[in-house]
Design a protein around this motif. Sequence first.
Motif, PDB file in Angstrom:
ATOM      1  N   UNK A  48       5.550  34.643  65.939  1.00 33.54           N
ATOM      2  CA  UNK A  48       6.962  34.946  66.165  1.00 33.54           C
ATOM      3  C   UNK A  48       7.509  35.648  64.937  1.00 33.54           C
ATOM      4  N   UNK A  49       7.976  36.867  65.130  1.00 37.11           N
ATOM      5  CA  UNK A  49       8.583  37.635  64.050  1.00 37.11           C
ATOM      6  C   UNK A  49      10.089  37.529  64.194  1.00 37.11           C
ATOM      7  N   UNK A  50      10.723  36.980  63.193  1.00 33.15           N
ATOM      8  CA  UNK A  50      12.182  36.886  63.245  1.00 33.15           C
ATOM      9  C   UNK A  50      12.739  36.988  61.838  1.00 33.15           C
ATOM     10  N   UNK A  51      13.980  37.411  61.771  1.00 35.20           N
ATOM     11  CA  UNK A  51      14.646  37.532  60.491  1.00 35.20           C
ATOM     12  C   UNK A  51      15.130  36.164  60.039  1.00 35.20           C
ATOM     13  N   UNK A  52      15.139  35.973  58.756  1.00 39.24           N
ATOM     14  CA  UNK A  52      15.590  34.708  58.189  1.00 39.24           C
ATOM     15  C   UNK A  52      17.012  34.411  58.661  1.00 39.24           C
ATOM     16  N   UNK A  53      17.201  33.181  59.129  1.00 43.82           N
ATOM     17  CA  UNK A  53      18.513  32.761  59.594  1.00 43.82           C
ATOM     18  C   UNK A  53      18.783  33.023  61.065  1.00 43.82           C
ATOM     19  N   UNK A  54      17.917  33.763  61.727  1.00 43.62           N
ATOM     20  CA  UNK A  54      18.074  34.038  63.153  1.00 43.62           C
ATOM     21  C   UNK A  54      17.274  33.031  63.971  1.00 43.62           C
TER      22      UNK A  54
END
Length: 79
Positions: A48-54
């Motif tokens: 899972x690729x996600x931005x920090x805080x999302x």
Amino acid sequence: MSPTEPTRSITVNHDPVYIRIPEAVQLFGIGRTTLYALISSRKIKTVLLKQKGHKTGRRLVCFESLKAYLDGQAEGGDA
């Protein structure tokens, strides 16, 4: 996808390492629900690729993991 949208064709000259959910569905001919069931039961590898805080991101499926799982489910033949 609406009926007027052209379908995207996927051309792969080699096996990719990770693919998106729609690509996995199209390449392997399995349904999204089945694919998500395999993911939730940890039968195939994903990242899972996600931005920090999302809370949400982009889920990628390990091509080789999915292929190996399906090969293990194959019946008949000498392959």
